[in-house]
Design an enzyme around this catalytic site. Sequence first.
Site, PDB file in Angstrom:
ATOM      1  N   HIS A  59      -8.010 -36.438 -23.612  1.00 40.37           N
ATOM      2  CA  HIS A  59      -6.945 -36.927 -22.725  1.00 40.37           C
ATOM      3  C   HIS A  59      -7.393 -36.939 -21.262  1.00 40.37           C
ATOM      4  O   HIS A  59      -7.214 -35.965 -20.540  1.00 40.37           O
ATOM      5  CB  HIS A  59      -5.702 -36.044 -22.894  1.00 40.37           C
ATOM      6  CG  HIS A  59      -4.469 -36.634 -22.296  1.00 40.37           C
ATOM      7  ND1 HIS A  59      -3.235 -36.529 -22.878  1.00 40.37           N
ATOM      8  CD2 HIS A  59      -4.265 -37.353 -21.164  1.00 40.37           C
ATOM      9  CE1 HIS A  59      -2.338 -37.142 -22.139  1.00 40.37           C
ATOM     10  NE2 HIS A  59      -2.944 -37.645 -21.079  1.00 40.37           N
ATOM     11  N   LEU A  62      -9.329 -42.404 -16.361  1.00 39.55           N
ATOM     12  CA  LEU A  62     -10.507 -42.796 -15.576  1.00 39.55           C
ATOM     13  C   LEU A  62     -10.197 -43.869 -14.535  1.00 39.55           C
ATOM     14  O   LEU A  62     -11.048 -44.175 -13.705  1.00 39.55           O
ATOM     15  CB  LEU A  62     -11.649 -43.239 -16.501  1.00 39.55           C
ATOM     16  CG  LEU A  62     -12.229 -42.150 -17.416  1.00 39.55           C
ATOM     17  CD1 LEU A  62     -13.382 -42.702 -18.252  1.00 39.55           C
ATOM     18  CD2 LEU A  62     -12.698 -40.930 -16.632  1.00 39.55           C
ATOM     19  N   ASN A  93      -3.271 -46.333 -19.219  1.00 34.91           N
ATOM     20  CA  ASN A  93      -2.405 -46.738 -18.094  1.00 34.91           C
ATOM     21  C   ASN A  93      -3.220 -47.171 -16.879  1.00 34.91           C
ATOM     22  O   ASN A  93      -3.073 -46.662 -15.779  1.00 34.91           O
ATOM     23  CB  ASN A  93      -1.398 -45.634 -17.736  1.00 34.91           C
ATOM     24  CG  ASN A  93      -2.037 -44.325 -17.336  1.00 34.91           C
ATOM     25  OD1 ASN A  93      -3.206 -44.070 -17.622  1.00 34.91           O
ATOM     26  ND2 ASN A  93      -1.275 -43.474 -16.667  1.00 34.91           N
ATOM     27  N   ASP A 151       0.596 -43.260 -23.010  1.00 35.83           N
ATOM     28  CA  ASP A 151       0.600 -42.076 -22.134  1.00 35.83           C
ATOM     29  C   ASP A 151       1.036 -42.374 -20.706  1.00 35.83           C
ATOM     30  O   ASP A 151       0.636 -43.364 -20.107  1.00 35.83           O
ATOM     31  CB  ASP A 151      -0.771 -41.413 -22.110  1.00 35.83           C
ATOM     32  CG  ASP A 151      -0.727 -40.137 -21.303  1.00 35.83           C
ATOM     33  OD1 ASP A 151       0.026 -39.231 -21.682  1.00 35.83           O
ATOM     34  OD2 ASP A 151      -1.405 -40.063 -20.258  1.00 35.83           O
ATOM     35  N   ASP A 304      -5.928 -33.772 -19.305  1.00 35.71           N
ATOM     36  CA  ASP A 304      -5.043 -34.753 -18.660  1.00 35.71           C
ATOM     37  C   ASP A 304      -5.526 -35.017 -17.231  1.00 35.71           C
ATOM     38  O   ASP A 304      -4.718 -35.183 -16.303  1.00 35.71           O
ATOM     39  CB  ASP A 304      -3.569 -34.307 -18.681  1.00 35.71           C
ATOM     40  CG  ASP A 304      -2.628 -35.461 -18.329  1.00 35.71           C
ATOM     41  OD1 ASP A 304      -3.087 -36.620 -18.279  1.00 35.71           O
ATOM     42  OD2 ASP A 304      -1.431 -35.203 -18.099  1.00 35.71           O
ATOM     43  N   HIS A 308      -5.805 -38.780  -8.199  1.00 38.26           N
ATOM     44  CA  HIS A 308      -4.980 -39.517  -7.240  1.00 38.26           C
ATOM     45  C   HIS A 308      -5.581 -39.346  -5.850  1.00 38.26           C
ATOM     46  O   HIS A 308      -6.157 -38.296  -5.552  1.00 38.26           O
ATOM     47  CB  HIS A 308      -3.541 -38.991  -7.241  1.00 38.26           C
ATOM     48  CG  HIS A 308      -2.789 -39.308  -8.500  1.00 38.26           C
ATOM     49  ND1 HIS A 308      -2.459 -40.584  -8.882  1.00 38.26           N
ATOM     50  CD2 HIS A 308      -2.333 -38.493  -9.490  1.00 38.26           C
ATOM     51  CE1 HIS A 308      -1.814 -40.555 -10.044  1.00 38.26           C
ATOM     52  NE2 HIS A 308      -1.739 -39.290 -10.440  1.00 38.26           N
TER      53      HIS A 308
HETATM   54  O1  DOR Z   1       0.881 -36.109 -14.499  1.00 43.50           O
HETATM   55  C1  DOR Z   1       0.547 -37.080 -15.140  1.00 43.50           C
HETATM   56  N1  DOR Z   1      -0.262 -38.021 -14.625  1.00 43.50           N
HETATM   57  N2  DOR Z   1       0.987 -37.192 -16.392  1.00 43.50           N
HETATM   58  C2  DOR Z   1       0.792 -38.305 -17.120  1.00 43.50           C
HETATM   59  O2  DOR Z   1       1.212 -38.346 -18.234  1.00 43.50           O
HETATM   60  C3  DOR Z   1       0.102 -39.470 -16.515  1.00 43.50           C
HETATM   61  C4  DOR Z   1      -0.812 -39.042 -15.438  1.00 43.50           C
HETATM   62  C5  DOR Z   1      -1.338 -40.150 -14.577  1.00 43.50           C
HETATM   63  O3  DOR Z   1      -1.738 -41.206 -15.106  1.00 43.50           O
HETATM   64  O4  DOR Z   1      -1.442 -39.965 -13.358  1.00 43.50           O
HETATM   65 ZN    ZN Z   2      -1.814 -38.261 -19.432  1.00 43.18          ZN
END
Ligand code: DOR
Ligand code: ZN
Length: 429
Positions: A59, A62, A93, A151, A304, A308
Amino acid sequence: MSLLIKNAVIVNADQIYQRPQDILVEEGMIAKIAPSLSVGTTVIDVKGKLVMPGLIDMHVHLREPGREDKETIETGSRAAAKGGFTTVLCMPNTTPVIDNAMIVEAILKEARRIGLTNVIPVGAITKGQNGEQLTDMFELRQAGCLALSDDGKTVANSRLMRLAMEYAKMVGLLLIEHCQEPVLWGRGVMNEGDNSTLLGLKGDPGISETVIVARDIELANYLNSRIHMAHMSLKRSVELIRFAKSQGIQVTAEACPHHFTLTDEAVKTFDTNAKVNPPLRTQTDVEAIKQALKDGTIDCIVTDHAPHTQEEKELDFDHAPYGMIGLETAVGLTITELVIPGILSWAQMVEKMSTAPARIVGLANKGVIREGADADMTIIDPEKVWKVRKEDFFSKSKNSPFIGRTLKGAVVTTIYNGRVVYAISPGVV
Ligand code: DOR
Ligand code: ZN
Protein backbone atom coordinates in the site's frame (compact mmCIF):
# COMPACT_ATOMS: atom_id res chain seq x y z
CA MET A 1 27.58 -11.64 -12.24
CA SER A 2 27.10 -13.41 -8.95
CA LEU A 3 26.81 -12.13 -5.41
CA LEU A 4 27.85 -13.96 -2.26
CA ILE A 5 26.40 -12.93 1.08
CA LYS A 6 28.52 -14.34 3.89
CA ASN A 7 27.55 -15.04 7.52
CA ALA A 8 23.86 -14.34 7.03
CA VAL A 9 21.55 -14.81 10.00
CA ILE A 10 18.53 -15.72 7.88
CA VAL A 11 15.11 -14.87 9.25
CA ASN A 12 12.15 -16.52 7.54
CA ALA A 13 8.57 -16.38 8.80
CA ASP A 14 8.46 -20.10 9.53
CA GLN A 15 11.99 -20.91 10.52
CA ILE A 16 15.22 -19.30 11.56
CA TYR A 17 18.36 -21.06 10.39
CA GLN A 18 20.12 -22.16 13.52
CA ARG A 19 23.49 -20.85 12.46
CA PRO A 20 24.75 -18.28 9.96
CA GLN A 21 24.68 -19.27 6.30
CA ASP A 22 26.26 -18.09 3.08
CA ILE A 23 23.84 -17.19 0.30
CA LEU A 24 24.87 -17.36 -3.34
CA VAL A 25 22.87 -15.22 -5.74
CA GLU A 26 22.97 -15.81 -9.47
CA GLU A 27 20.86 -14.22 -12.20
CA GLY A 28 18.38 -12.66 -9.83
CA MET A 29 17.74 -15.89 -7.96
CA ILE A 30 18.97 -17.48 -4.74
CA ALA A 31 21.15 -20.23 -6.20
CA LYS A 32 22.50 -21.84 -3.04
CA ILE A 33 22.38 -21.60 0.75
CA ALA A 34 25.06 -23.42 2.75
CA PRO A 35 27.16 -22.88 5.87
CA SER A 36 30.22 -21.99 3.81
CA LEU A 37 30.46 -21.04 0.14
CA SER A 38 33.38 -19.42 -1.64
CA VAL A 39 32.19 -18.63 -5.15
CA GLY A 40 30.86 -15.25 -6.23
CA THR A 41 32.29 -12.19 -7.89
CA THR A 42 30.98 -9.72 -5.33
CA VAL A 43 31.14 -10.65 -1.66
CA ILE A 44 29.27 -8.93 1.18
CA ASP A 45 29.96 -9.93 4.76
CA VAL A 46 26.85 -9.37 6.89
CA LYS A 47 28.11 -10.69 10.21
CA GLY A 48 25.86 -9.56 13.07
CA LYS A 49 23.07 -8.53 10.72
CA LEU A 50 19.71 -10.15 10.01
CA VAL A 51 18.88 -11.17 6.45
CA MET A 52 15.17 -11.14 5.68
CA PRO A 53 13.25 -11.86 2.49
CA GLY A 54 12.77 -8.54 0.67
CA LEU A 55 10.02 -6.55 2.35
CA ILE A 56 6.75 -6.06 0.48
CA ASP A 57 4.59 -2.98 0.99
CA MET A 58 1.20 -3.58 -0.52
CA HIS A 59 0.00 0.00 0.00
CA VAL A 60 1.92 3.01 -1.28
CA HIS A 61 1.14 6.14 -3.29
CA LEU A 62 3.77 7.02 -5.90
CA ARG A 63 1.82 9.99 -7.37
CA GLU A 64 3.01 9.42 -10.95
CA PRO A 65 1.28 10.18 -13.28
CA GLY A 66 -0.07 13.57 -12.33
CA ARG A 67 1.55 14.76 -9.12
CA GLU A 68 5.24 14.42 -9.83
CA ASP A 69 5.81 17.44 -7.58
CA LYS A 70 4.99 15.13 -4.62
CA GLU A 71 6.72 11.91 -5.70
CA THR A 72 7.74 10.10 -8.86
CA ILE A 73 8.19 6.43 -9.57
CA GLU A 74 11.92 7.17 -9.40
CA THR A 75 12.00 9.01 -6.05
CA GLY A 76 9.45 6.58 -4.60
CA SER A 77 11.58 3.63 -5.75
CA ARG A 78 14.62 5.15 -4.05
CA ALA A 79 12.63 5.64 -0.84
CA ALA A 80 11.37 2.05 -1.06
CA ALA A 81 14.90 0.66 -1.52
CA LYS A 82 16.14 2.73 1.44
CA GLY A 83 13.22 1.49 3.52
CA GLY A 84 14.04 -2.14 2.68
CA PHE A 85 11.10 -2.69 0.32
CA THR A 86 11.80 -4.76 -2.78
CA THR A 87 8.16 -4.83 -3.92
CA VAL A 88 5.56 -2.09 -3.59
CA LEU A 89 1.97 -1.99 -4.77
CA CYS A 90 1.07 1.52 -5.87
CA MET A 91 -2.44 2.83 -5.45
CA PRO A 92 -4.50 4.08 -8.38
CA ASN A 93 -5.49 7.57 -7.13
CA THR A 94 -3.18 9.22 -9.64
CA THR A 95 -4.14 11.69 -12.37
CA PRO A 96 -5.34 10.11 -14.52
CA VAL A 97 -6.51 7.21 -12.37
CA ILE A 98 -4.95 3.78 -12.98
CA ASP A 99 -8.08 2.36 -14.60
CA ASN A 100 -6.85 1.05 -17.94
CA ALA A 101 -4.07 -1.09 -19.38
CA MET A 102 -2.18 1.80 -20.93
CA ILE A 103 -1.45 3.47 -17.58
CA VAL A 104 -0.53 0.14 -15.96
CA GLU A 105 1.93 -0.54 -18.78
CA ALA A 106 3.42 2.96 -18.58
CA ILE A 107 4.04 2.61 -14.82
CA LEU A 108 5.56 -0.85 -15.22
CA LYS A 109 7.86 0.40 -17.98
CA GLU A 110 9.10 3.36 -15.95
CA ALA A 111 9.58 1.21 -12.83
CA ARG A 112 11.62 -1.31 -14.81
CA ARG A 113 13.75 1.46 -16.30
CA ILE A 114 14.60 2.60 -12.77
CA GLY A 115 15.07 -0.97 -11.55
CA LEU A 116 15.31 -0.25 -7.82
CA THR A 117 12.19 -2.03 -6.64
CA ASN A 118 9.40 -4.17 -8.06
CA VAL A 119 6.44 -1.86 -8.62
CA ILE A 120 3.03 -3.48 -9.10
CA PRO A 121 0.24 -1.07 -10.00
CA VAL A 122 -3.08 -1.50 -8.22
CA GLY A 123 -5.92 -0.86 -10.67
CA ALA A 124 -9.06 1.05 -9.74
CA ILE A 125 -12.28 -0.81 -8.98
CA THR A 126 -14.36 1.88 -10.66
CA LYS A 127 -13.55 4.05 -13.66
CA GLY A 128 -11.91 7.29 -12.56
CA GLN A 129 -12.57 6.06 -9.00
CA ASN A 130 -15.99 7.63 -9.49
CA GLY A 131 -17.80 4.84 -7.65
CA GLU A 132 -20.22 4.34 -10.52
CA GLN A 133 -18.89 2.11 -13.26
CA LEU A 134 -16.62 -0.90 -12.87
CA THR A 135 -13.27 -0.99 -14.68
CA ASP A 136 -12.37 -3.71 -17.17
CA MET A 137 -10.85 -6.12 -14.64
CA PHE A 138 -9.71 -8.61 -17.24
CA GLU A 139 -7.81 -5.91 -19.11
CA LEU A 140 -6.16 -4.70 -15.87
CA ARG A 141 -5.20 -8.26 -14.94
CA GLN A 142 -3.69 -8.86 -18.38
CA ALA A 143 -1.70 -5.65 -18.09
CA GLY A 144 -0.10 -6.76 -14.82
CA CYS A 145 -2.36 -5.77 -11.92
CA LEU A 146 -2.73 -8.29 -9.10
CA ALA A 147 -5.12 -6.21 -7.02
CA LEU A 148 -7.77 -3.53 -7.40
CA SER A 149 -8.79 -0.74 -5.03
CA ASP A 150 -10.48 2.65 -5.05
CA ASP A 151 -8.13 3.58 -2.21
CA GLY A 152 -8.68 7.04 -0.81
CA LYS A 153 -12.38 6.34 -1.33
CA THR A 154 -14.74 3.59 -0.30
CA VAL A 155 -16.86 1.81 -2.89
CA ALA A 156 -19.98 3.23 -1.27
CA ASN A 157 -22.53 1.54 -3.52
CA SER A 158 -23.04 -1.89 -1.96
CA ARG A 159 -24.51 -3.41 -5.10
CA LEU A 160 -21.51 -2.27 -7.12
CA MET A 161 -19.18 -3.75 -4.48
CA ARG A 162 -21.06 -7.00 -4.71
CA LEU A 163 -20.55 -7.09 -8.48
CA ALA A 164 -16.90 -6.11 -8.08
CA MET A 165 -16.37 -9.06 -5.71
CA GLU A 166 -18.02 -11.46 -8.13
CA TYR A 167 -15.95 -10.28 -11.10
CA ALA A 168 -12.69 -10.01 -9.15
CA LYS A 169 -13.14 -13.60 -8.05
CA MET A 170 -13.66 -14.75 -11.64
CA VAL A 171 -10.64 -12.85 -12.91
CA GLY A 172 -8.45 -13.81 -9.94
CA LEU A 173 -7.80 -10.34 -8.57
CA LEU A 174 -7.59 -9.23 -4.94
CA LEU A 175 -9.93 -6.42 -3.89
CA ILE A 176 -8.62 -3.93 -1.34
CA GLU A 177 -11.25 -1.82 0.39
CA HIS A 178 -10.66 1.65 1.80
CA CYS A 179 -13.13 1.53 4.69
CA GLN A 180 -14.66 4.97 5.31
CA GLU A 181 -18.34 5.22 4.53
CA PRO A 182 -18.47 8.68 2.92
CA VAL A 183 -21.65 10.05 4.50
CA LEU A 184 -20.71 8.98 8.03
CA TRP A 185 -17.14 10.17 7.45
CA GLY A 186 -18.48 13.56 6.39
CA ARG A 187 -14.99 14.83 5.57
CA GLY A 188 -13.96 14.66 9.21
CA VAL A 189 -10.33 15.71 9.63
CA MET A 190 -9.49 13.73 12.78
CA ASN A 191 -10.91 11.05 15.04
CA GLU A 192 -14.30 11.97 16.53
CA GLY A 193 -13.96 12.14 20.30
CA ASP A 194 -12.98 14.37 23.18
CA ASN A 195 -9.96 15.71 21.34
CA SER A 196 -11.94 16.74 18.24
CA THR A 197 -14.41 18.58 20.50
CA LEU A 198 -11.57 20.22 22.39
CA LEU A 199 -9.81 21.31 19.22
CA GLY A 200 -12.98 22.32 17.40
CA LEU A 201 -12.17 20.07 14.45
CA LYS A 202 -14.66 17.95 12.54
CA GLY A 203 -14.47 14.35 13.65
CA ASP A 204 -14.62 11.11 11.68
CA PRO A 205 -16.64 8.67 13.81
CA GLY A 206 -15.15 5.19 13.89
CA ILE A 207 -18.41 3.75 12.62
CA SER A 208 -17.53 5.11 9.17
CA GLU A 209 -14.86 2.39 9.13
CA THR A 210 -16.67 -0.41 10.92
CA VAL A 211 -19.88 -0.32 8.86
CA ILE A 212 -17.82 -0.92 5.71
CA VAL A 213 -15.73 -3.64 7.38
CA ALA A 214 -18.97 -5.34 8.46
CA ARG A 215 -20.62 -4.87 5.06
CA ASP A 216 -17.68 -6.29 3.14
CA ILE A 217 -17.38 -9.25 5.51
CA GLU A 218 -21.03 -9.99 4.82
CA LEU A 219 -20.55 -9.67 1.06
CA ALA A 220 -17.46 -11.89 1.14
CA ASN A 221 -19.34 -14.47 3.18
CA TYR A 222 -22.37 -14.41 0.90
CA LEU A 223 -20.31 -14.65 -2.29
CA ASN A 224 -17.55 -16.86 -0.90
CA SER A 225 -15.11 -14.23 -2.17
CA ARG A 226 -11.98 -12.63 -0.80
CA ILE A 227 -11.65 -9.12 0.59
CA HIS A 228 -8.62 -7.27 1.94
CA MET A 229 -9.20 -4.41 4.40
CA ALA A 230 -6.84 -1.47 3.99
CA HIS A 231 -5.27 0.39 6.91
CA MET A 232 -7.37 -0.79 9.88
CA SER A 233 -7.45 1.78 12.68
CA LEU A 234 -9.96 0.60 15.27
CA LYS A 235 -10.45 -1.95 18.03
CA ARG A 236 -13.98 -2.61 16.76
CA SER A 237 -12.71 -3.34 13.22
CA VAL A 238 -10.27 -5.84 14.68
CA GLU A 239 -13.09 -7.54 16.57
CA LEU A 240 -15.19 -7.83 13.42
CA ILE A 241 -12.29 -9.28 11.44
CA ARG A 242 -11.40 -11.69 14.22
CA PHE A 243 -14.96 -12.95 14.25
CA ALA A 244 -15.08 -13.21 10.43
CA LYS A 245 -11.86 -15.22 10.39
CA SER A 246 -13.22 -17.55 13.06
CA GLN A 247 -16.14 -18.21 10.70
CA GLY A 248 -13.79 -19.08 7.84
CA ILE A 249 -14.66 -15.96 5.84
CA GLN A 250 -11.88 -15.03 3.42
CA VAL A 251 -10.88 -11.71 4.90
CA THR A 252 -7.37 -10.34 5.27
CA ALA A 253 -6.28 -7.02 6.75
CA GLU A 254 -3.40 -4.61 7.06
CA ALA A 255 -2.29 -1.95 9.55
CA CYS A 256 0.10 0.99 9.23
CA PRO A 257 2.92 1.96 11.63
CA HIS A 258 1.22 5.26 12.44
CA HIS A 259 -1.87 3.40 13.63
CA PHE A 260 0.12 1.29 16.08
CA THR A 261 2.34 4.14 17.32
CA LEU A 262 0.31 7.37 17.42
CA THR A 263 -3.02 8.52 18.83
CA ASP A 264 -5.19 11.57 18.18
CA GLU A 265 -3.12 13.31 20.86
CA ALA A 266 -0.63 13.97 18.01
CA VAL A 267 -3.19 16.32 16.45
CA LYS A 268 -3.18 18.60 19.51
CA THR A 269 -0.26 20.62 18.10
CA PHE A 270 -2.18 21.00 14.84
CA ASP A 271 0.68 19.23 13.09
CA THR A 272 -0.86 18.56 9.67
CA ASN A 273 1.55 15.64 9.22
CA ALA A 274 -0.68 13.86 11.73
CA LYS A 275 -3.71 14.35 9.46
CA VAL A 276 -4.35 11.04 7.75
CA ASN A 277 -7.16 8.83 6.54
CA PRO A 278 -8.30 6.86 8.42
CA PRO A 279 -7.40 9.17 11.30
CA LEU A 280 -5.18 8.46 14.28
CA ARG A 281 -7.43 6.99 16.96
CA THR A 282 -7.13 6.33 20.71
CA GLN A 283 -4.72 4.40 22.91
CA THR A 284 -7.31 1.61 23.22
CA ASP A 285 -7.30 1.27 19.43
CA VAL A 286 -3.49 1.33 19.27
CA GLU A 287 -3.34 -1.52 21.80
CA ALA A 288 -5.97 -3.50 19.86
CA ILE A 289 -4.06 -3.12 16.58
CA LYS A 290 -0.87 -4.36 18.25
CA GLN A 291 -2.70 -7.34 19.73
CA ALA A 292 -4.29 -8.10 16.34
CA LEU A 293 -0.88 -8.09 14.67
CA LYS A 294 0.41 -10.43 17.34
CA ASP A 295 -2.46 -12.92 17.15
CA GLY A 296 -2.75 -12.88 13.35
CA THR A 297 -6.08 -11.04 13.05
CA ILE A 298 -4.20 -8.39 11.10
CA ASP A 299 -2.09 -10.12 8.48
CA CYS A 300 0.38 -7.49 7.40
CA ILE A 301 2.03 -4.14 7.96
CA VAL A 302 1.86 -1.58 5.15
CA THR A 303 2.93 2.05 5.06
CA ASP A 304 0.18 3.88 3.12
CA HIS A 305 3.12 6.08 2.06
CA ALA A 306 1.26 9.25 1.03
CA PRO A 307 3.58 12.05 -0.06
CA HIS A 308 2.32 15.65 -0.04
CA THR A 309 4.15 18.92 -0.72
CA GLN A 310 5.23 21.27 2.04
CA GLU A 311 3.00 24.04 0.58
CA GLU A 312 -0.07 21.83 0.90
CA LYS A 313 0.83 20.58 4.37
CA GLU A 314 1.34 24.20 5.48
CA LEU A 315 -2.36 24.87 4.93
CA ASP A 316 -4.55 25.00 8.04
CA PHE A 317 -5.63 21.68 9.50
CA ASP A 318 -9.03 21.68 7.77
CA HIS A 319 -7.55 22.21 4.31
CA ALA A 320 -4.25 20.32 4.37
CA PRO A 321 -4.35 16.98 2.50
CA TYR A 322 -4.58 13.64 4.32
CA GLY A 323 -1.54 11.39 4.53
CA MET A 324 2.04 10.93 5.62
CA ILE A 325 5.13 9.32 4.10
CA GLY A 326 6.13 5.98 5.56
CA LEU A 327 8.50 3.95 3.42
CA GLU A 328 11.67 5.03 5.19
CA THR A 329 10.43 4.78 8.78
CA ALA A 330 8.39 1.54 8.70
CA VAL A 331 11.22 -0.84 9.60
CA GLY A 332 12.54 1.35 12.43
CA LEU A 333 9.05 1.85 13.86
CA THR A 334 8.15 -1.83 13.62
CA ILE A 335 11.34 -2.92 15.35
CA THR A 336 11.18 -0.19 18.00
CA GLU A 337 7.46 -0.45 18.77
CA LEU A 338 6.73 -4.14 18.16
CA VAL A 339 9.86 -6.32 18.07
CA ILE A 340 11.92 -4.84 20.91
CA PRO A 341 8.92 -4.76 23.32
CA GLY A 342 8.28 -8.42 22.48
CA ILE A 343 4.94 -8.00 20.69
CA LEU A 344 6.30 -9.57 17.49
CA SER A 345 9.25 -11.91 17.09
CA TRP A 346 11.69 -11.31 14.23
CA ALA A 347 10.02 -14.15 12.34
CA GLN A 348 6.61 -12.52 12.85
CA MET A 349 7.99 -9.23 11.57
CA VAL A 350 9.03 -11.07 8.39
CA GLU A 351 5.57 -12.65 8.21
CA LYS A 352 3.86 -9.24 8.47
CA MET A 353 6.18 -7.35 6.13
CA SER A 354 7.04 -9.94 3.50
CA THR A 355 5.60 -13.45 3.67
CA ALA A 356 1.95 -12.51 4.27
CA PRO A 357 1.84 -9.75 1.64
CA ALA A 358 3.48 -12.16 -0.88
CA ARG A 359 0.81 -14.76 -0.11
CA ILE A 360 -2.12 -12.31 -0.18
CA VAL A 361 -1.04 -10.68 -3.44
CA GLY A 362 0.07 -13.99 -5.00
CA LEU A 363 3.82 -13.57 -5.47
CA ALA A 364 4.96 -17.20 -5.49
CA ASN A 365 8.74 -16.71 -5.47
CA LYS A 366 8.88 -13.93 -2.91
CA GLY A 367 8.45 -13.61 0.84
CA VAL A 368 10.93 -16.34 1.73
CA ILE A 369 14.67 -16.98 1.59
CA ARG A 370 15.25 -20.37 0.02
CA GLU A 371 17.07 -21.84 -2.94
CA GLY A 372 15.16 -21.02 -6.12
CA ALA A 373 13.39 -17.94 -4.69
CA ASP A 374 13.79 -14.46 -6.14
CA ALA A 375 16.93 -12.78 -4.82
CA ASP A 376 15.14 -9.97 -2.99
CA MET A 377 16.60 -9.48 0.49
CA THR A 378 16.58 -6.86 3.23
CA ILE A 379 19.52 -6.73 5.58
CA ILE A 380 18.86 -5.26 9.00
CA ASP A 381 21.15 -4.03 11.74
CA PRO A 382 19.05 -4.74 14.84
CA GLU A 383 21.30 -2.67 17.10
CA LYS A 384 21.60 0.51 15.09
CA VAL A 385 20.08 3.53 16.81
CA TRP A 386 19.22 6.41 14.50
CA LYS A 387 17.24 9.61 14.39
CA VAL A 388 14.58 10.38 11.80
CA ARG A 389 15.77 13.55 10.06
CA LYS A 390 13.96 15.49 7.38
CA GLU A 391 17.09 15.95 5.31
CA ASP A 392 17.73 12.21 5.14
CA PHE A 393 14.50 11.25 3.34
CA PHE A 394 14.91 10.02 -0.22
CA SER A 395 11.22 10.62 -0.82
CA LYS A 396 10.48 13.86 -2.66
CA SER A 397 8.05 14.79 0.12
CA LYS A 398 8.98 15.15 3.77
CA ASN A 399 5.57 14.96 5.46
CA SER A 400 6.39 12.69 8.38
CA PRO A 401 5.16 13.15 11.96
CA PHE A 402 8.10 11.01 13.07
CA ILE A 403 10.82 13.57 12.30
CA GLY A 404 12.99 13.93 15.41
CA ARG A 405 12.18 10.45 16.76
CA THR A 406 14.95 8.09 17.76
CA LEU A 407 14.48 4.54 16.51
CA LYS A 408 16.36 1.30 16.99
CA GLY A 409 16.87 -1.09 14.09
CA ALA A 410 17.74 -0.02 10.57
CA VAL A 411 17.98 -1.27 7.01
CA VAL A 412 21.64 -1.42 6.04
CA THR A 413 21.43 -3.09 2.62
CA THR A 414 18.62 -3.86 0.20
CA ILE A 415 19.05 -6.43 -2.55
CA TYR A 416 16.52 -6.43 -5.35
CA ASN A 417 16.59 -8.87 -8.24
CA GLY A 418 20.09 -10.00 -7.23
CA ARG A 419 21.59 -6.50 -7.12
CA VAL A 420 22.45 -4.20 -4.24
CA VAL A 421 20.02 -1.28 -4.69
CA TYR A 422 20.71 0.39 -1.36
CA ALA A 423 23.59 0.23 1.10
CA ILE A 424 24.05 2.46 4.12
CA SER A 425 27.79 2.32 3.78
CA PRO A 426 29.20 0.53 0.75
CA GLY A 427 29.73 -2.67 2.79
CA VAL A 428 31.04 -4.40 -0.33
CA VAL A 429 34.48 -5.92 0.08
O1 DOR B 1 -4.27 9.63 4.31
C1 DOR B 1 -4.45 9.14 3.22
N1 DOR B 1 -3.83 9.61 2.13
N2 DOR B 1 -5.27 8.10 3.13
C2 DOR B 1 -5.64 7.59 1.94
O2 DOR B 1 -6.38 6.65 1.92
C3 DOR B 1 -5.17 8.22 0.69
C4 DOR B 1 -3.88 8.91 0.90
C5 DOR B 1 -3.45 9.81 -0.22
O3 DOR B 1 -3.56 9.42 -1.40
O4 DOR B 1 -2.92 10.90 0.05
ZN1 ZN C 1 -4.00 4.72 0.85
